[in-house]
Design a protein around this motif. Structure first.
Motif, PDB file in Angstrom:
ATOM      1  N   LEU A  39      14.250  -5.792   4.077  1.00  0.00           N
ATOM      2  CA  LEU A  39      14.494  -4.694   3.135  1.00  0.00           C
ATOM      3  C   LEU A  39      13.669  -4.850   1.862  1.00  0.00           C
ATOM      4  O   LEU A  39      13.261  -3.846   1.256  1.00  0.00           O
ATOM      5  N   SER A  40      13.402  -6.085   1.428  1.00  0.00           N
ATOM      6  CA  SER A  40      12.582  -6.319   0.224  1.00  0.00           C
ATOM      7  C   SER A  40      11.159  -5.823   0.420  1.00  0.00           C
ATOM      8  O   SER A  40      10.477  -5.480  -0.552  1.00  0.00           O
ATOM      9  N   TRP A  41      10.720  -5.791   1.662  1.00  0.00           N
ATOM     10  CA  TRP A  41       9.391  -5.243   1.955  1.00  0.00           C
ATOM     11  C   TRP A  41       9.453  -3.764   2.304  1.00  0.00           C
ATOM     12  O   TRP A  41       8.646  -2.962   1.826  1.00  0.00           O
ATOM     13  N   PHE A  42      10.449  -3.370   3.135  1.00  0.00           N
ATOM     14  CA  PHE A  42      10.456  -2.025   3.702  1.00  0.00           C
ATOM     15  C   PHE A  42      10.822  -0.963   2.675  1.00  0.00           C
ATOM     16  O   PHE A  42      10.174   0.094   2.606  1.00  0.00           O
ATOM     17  N   LEU A  43      11.863  -1.189   1.883  1.00  0.00           N
ATOM     18  CA  LEU A  43      12.316  -0.152   0.959  1.00  0.00           C
ATOM     19  C   LEU A  43      11.256   0.213  -0.087  1.00  0.00           C
ATOM     20  O   LEU A  43      10.981   1.405  -0.301  1.00  0.00           O
ATOM     21  N   PRO A  44      10.602  -0.760  -0.788  1.00  0.00           N
ATOM     22  CA  PRO A  44       9.529  -0.363  -1.714  1.00  0.00           C
ATOM     23  C   PRO A  44       8.362   0.307  -0.999  1.00  0.00           C
ATOM     24  O   PRO A  44       7.722   1.207  -1.551  1.00  0.00           O
ATOM     25  N   TRP A  45       8.082  -0.115   0.243  1.00  0.00           N
ATOM     26  CA  TRP A  45       6.970   0.482   0.983  1.00  0.00           C
ATOM     27  C   TRP A  45       7.261   1.939   1.317  1.00  0.00           C
ATOM     28  O   TRP A  45       6.407   2.816   1.123  1.00  0.00           O
ATOM     29  N   ILE A  46       8.466   2.244   1.810  1.00  0.00           N
ATOM     30  CA  ILE A  46       8.805   3.619   2.157  1.00  0.00           C
ATOM     31  C   ILE A  46       8.920   4.477   0.900  1.00  0.00           C
ATOM     32  O   ILE A  46       8.586   5.682   0.915  1.00  0.00           O
ATOM     33  N   TYR A  47       9.351   3.893  -0.211  1.00  0.00           N
ATOM     34  CA  TYR A  47       9.421   4.628  -1.477  1.00  0.00           C
ATOM     35  C   TYR A  47       8.018   5.012  -1.942  1.00  0.00           C
ATOM     36  O   TYR A  47       7.779   6.157  -2.369  1.00  0.00           O
ATOM     37  N   ALA A  48       7.081   4.056  -1.863  1.00  0.00           N
ATOM     38  CA  ALA A  48       5.703   4.354  -2.263  1.00  0.00           C
ATOM     39  C   ALA A  48       5.059   5.366  -1.323  1.00  0.00           C
ATOM     40  O   ALA A  48       4.201   6.149  -1.737  1.00  0.00           O
ATOM     41  N   LEU A  49       5.456   5.350  -0.061  1.00  0.00           N
ATOM     42  CA  LEU A  49       4.923   6.314   0.898  1.00  0.00           C
ATOM     43  C   LEU A  49       5.437   7.721   0.606  1.00  0.00           C
ATOM     44  O   LEU A  49       4.707   8.715   0.756  1.00  0.00           O
ATOM     45  N   MET A  50       6.682   7.817   0.158  1.00  0.00           N
ATOM     46  CA  MET A  50       7.268   9.119  -0.151  1.00  0.00           C
ATOM     47  C   MET A  50       6.776   9.667  -1.491  1.00  0.00           C
ATOM     48  O   MET A  50       6.645  10.891  -1.654  1.00  0.00           O
ATOM     49  N   PHE A  51       6.506   8.783  -2.434  1.00  0.00           N
ATOM     50  CA  PHE A  51       6.062   9.212  -3.770  1.00  0.00           C
ATOM     51  C   PHE A  51       4.759   8.493  -4.129  1.00  0.00           C
ATOM     52  O   PHE A  51       4.747   7.564  -4.937  1.00  0.00           O
ATOM     53  N   PRO A  52       3.637   8.888  -3.513  1.00  0.00           N
ATOM     54  CA  PRO A  52       2.371   8.196  -3.775  1.00  0.00           C
ATOM     55  C   PRO A  52       1.877   8.450  -5.193  1.00  0.00           C
ATOM     56  O   PRO A  52       2.063   9.538  -5.755  1.00  0.00           O
ATOM     57  N   ALA A  53       1.255   7.446  -5.757  1.00  0.00           N
ATOM     58  CA  ALA A  53       0.684   7.574  -7.096  1.00  0.00           C
ATOM     59  C   ALA A  53      -0.752   8.056  -6.989  1.00  0.00           C
ATOM     60  O   ALA A  53      -1.484   7.657  -6.074  1.00  0.00           O
ATOM     61  N   PRO A  54      -1.191   8.939  -7.872  1.00  0.00           N
ATOM     62  CA  PRO A  54      -2.590   9.399  -7.826  1.00  0.00           C
ATOM     63  C   PRO A  54      -3.539   8.251  -8.071  1.00  0.00           C
ATOM     64  O   PRO A  54      -3.311   7.402  -8.936  1.00  0.00           O
ATOM     65  N   SER A  55      -4.638   8.219  -7.302  1.00  0.00           N
ATOM     66  CA  SER A  55      -5.568   7.097  -7.382  1.00  0.00           C
ATOM     67  C   SER A  55      -6.774   7.370  -8.267  1.00  0.00           C
ATOM     68  O   SER A  55      -7.549   6.467  -8.553  1.00  0.00           O
ATOM     69  N   GLY A  56      -6.950   8.622  -8.666  1.00  0.00           N
ATOM     70  CA  GLY A  56      -8.145   8.956  -9.433  1.00  0.00           C
ATOM     71  C   GLY A  56      -8.088   8.462 -10.864  1.00  0.00           C
ATOM     72  O   GLY A  56      -7.022   8.304 -11.456  1.00  0.00           O
ATOM     73  N   GLU A  57      -9.262   8.223 -11.426  1.00  0.00           N
ATOM     74  CA  GLU A  57      -9.387   7.866 -12.833  1.00  0.00           C
ATOM     75  C   GLU A  57     -10.718   8.386 -13.332  1.00  0.00           C
ATOM     76  O   GLU A  57     -11.598   8.728 -12.542  1.00  0.00           O
ATOM     77  N   PRO A  58     -10.906   8.510 -14.636  1.00  0.00           N
ATOM     78  CA  PRO A  58     -12.151   9.083 -15.144  1.00  0.00           C
ATOM     79  C   PRO A  58     -13.372   8.260 -14.751  1.00  0.00           C
ATOM     80  O   PRO A  58     -13.295   7.033 -14.630  1.00  0.00           O
ATOM     81  N   PHE A  59     -14.471   8.964 -14.544  1.00  0.00           N
ATOM     82  CA  PHE A  59     -15.754   8.299 -14.353  1.00  0.00           C
ATOM     83  C   PHE A  59     -16.549   8.456 -15.633  1.00  0.00           C
ATOM     84  O   PHE A  59     -16.725   9.575 -16.138  1.00  0.00           O
ATOM     85  N   CYS A  60     -17.019   7.352 -16.179  1.00  0.00           N
ATOM     86  CA  CYS A  60     -17.691   7.358 -17.473  1.00  0.00           C
ATOM     87  C   CYS A  60     -19.152   6.962 -17.319  1.00  0.00           C
ATOM     88  O   CYS A  60     -19.496   6.114 -16.497  1.00  0.00           O
ATOM     89  N   SER A  61     -19.979   7.565 -18.103  1.00  0.00           N
ATOM     90  CA  SER A  61     -21.391   7.192 -18.182  1.00  0.00           C
ATOM     91  C   SER A  61     -21.823   7.313 -19.636  1.00  0.00           C
ATOM     92  O   SER A  61     -21.358   8.196 -20.364  1.00  0.00           O
TER      93      SER A  61
END
Length: 415
Positions: A17-39
């Motif tokens: 459960l220590s592995w499965f519950l956080p994994w299924i929670y992250a699968l249900m509520f994914p965090a956006p992976s994008g971030e600004p690109f700077c030059s």
């Protein structure tokens, strides 16, 4: 025996459960992976930031003020192309908008292309197990094209280097002896604690290895016409090298980067093996993701760790390198991630972005979950108030630390 079986069952249930519950929670509520690109613009000396959000068009901005509350100005894509011609010179050239000079430097498509540099590094590339043998390419082949290596080398227990022919799996004694003698003459103390090379024939040229010996001294080692080439590279101010990165970029001016034991980053220029400190702050390659984009005008670095990206632009001067611009970006945390801090006291993970090893580890430890843990422990005592026993009190005690991970099995498996 029955009690022992119950203990094992509870431990296994809590671990799963220590592995499965956080994994299924992250699968249900994914965090956006994008971030600004700077030059960094060589035209106006400011950061050009491209940022996008899900379902929205990218926003392109000029960072007008880097401190005291940064302010931005929205610009168009065409304006962005003109401000960072080192990246979008093909677009400018196609529309006849590429200027003849930028910051007093004559530019053209060939000049901009020949100074392009791209380098990336992640902790997973560094913190990993090595097989103990490394391939050695021929840096001066008979033909112009590079060929795949036919030999590997390893460091011997006696202190030296030994070459093995991969086709016959036999030792090449003469070559190993020559390399060992030459390296010892240059001051190399065996064995090497770090090696960096790009072993592929799909590149323009080969520079062999950047090696760090057991005393933290830096060396350039490669094979030329079957013979050893070894050069000692002096670190400034008595710095002790810890991690080296070889580049082999297109214009051959930069040999690589090196980080010392105090987390300072240096650049190694090929001409004269000059080593200059880079004013980018403390850098730990074994914990941070690194990226460097080089061009005719500057070097732009990005260092990422724990949701924080540090962008640094440096420019070459007569006396070394100076900081041209800096920008720090803190990735915002979603509300679902903040809620998870109150739900899960920890997460059991088996892999990490920090290394390439697989083993159980506790991550995302949160003390905010102690409130829910105490509530669940009291609920456990209340639900089993009529038939309380030693297992009930043990379950409540474990739930104070493990929270929902132990509450579920102690409720479901109480009989």
């Amino acid at each position: 025996m029955k009690n022992f079986s119950k203990i094992v069952l509870y431990i296994v249930a809590i671990a799963v459960l220590s592995w499965f519950l956080p994994w299924i929670y992250a699968l249900m509520f994914p965090a956006p992976s994008g971030e600004p690109f700077c030059s960094f613009s060589p035209v106006n000396g400011k950061w050009i930031i491209s940022q996008s959000s899900p379902g929205e068009k990218p926003r392109i901005m000029i960072l007008e003020n880097e401190t005291d509350g940064p302010t931005t100005t929205i610009i168009t894509r065409d304006e962005r192309d003109s401000l960072v011609p080192q990246l979008f010179y093909k677009e400018l050239l196609a529309h006849d908008r590429l200027p003849d000079t930028i910051n007093g430097k004559v530019v053209n498509a060939h000049e901009l292309r020949s100074h392009e540099l791209m380098f990336t590094s992640s902790p997973r590339d560094i913190v990993k197990r090595t097989p103990g043998v490394w391939m050695m390419m021929e840096s001066m082949p008979v033909r112009v094209e590079l060929s795949d290596p036919t030999e590997v080398f390893r460091f011997t227990k006696k202190g030296g280097i030994e070459f093995v022919d991969m086709a016959t799996n036999s030792v090449v004694p003469d070559r190993g002896k020559r390399f060992t003698e030459t390296m010892e003459q240059r001051g190399f103390v065996f064995p090497a604690i770090d090696l960096s090379a790009n072993i592929t024939s799909r590149k323009q040229y080969d520079e062999g290895y950047l090696m760090i010996d057991s005393e933290g001294k830096l060396f350039h080692v490669k094979q030329r016409a079957g013979r050893p080439y070894v050069a000692s590279i002096s670190m400034p101010d008595g710095a002790v090298a810890e991690k080296a990165f070889i580049l082999e970029e297109s214009d051959r001016s930069i040999l690589g980067f090196v980080a010392d034991t105090d987390d300072n980053l240096y650049i190694i220029e090929k001409d004269g093996y000059r080593v200059y400190p880079l004013p980018v702050g403390k850098v730990n390659p074994s914990k941070e993701n690194m990226m460097c984009m080089g061009n005719l005008f500057n070097l732009t670095f990005r260092f990422t760790n724990n949701g924080v990206s540090r962008w640094r632009a440096v420019e070459r001067t007569d006396n070394g390198y100076q900081l041209a611009g800096s920008y720090d970006y803190q990735k915002p945390r979603m509300a679902t991630a903040k809620i998870a801090d109150y739900l899960f006291p920890y997460t059991l993970a088996f892999v990490s972005n920090s290394d390439s090893l697989a083993y159980p580890r506790f991550v995302n430890i949160s003390w905010y979950a102690i409130y829910l843990n105490l509530l669940l422990a009291l609920m456990l005592l209340f639900v089993q108030r009529k038939d309380r026993n030693s297992w009930t009190y043990a379950g409540a005690a474990v739930t104070v630390f493990c929270g929902i991970f132990s509450f579920i099995p102690f409720i479901l498996l109480k009989d």
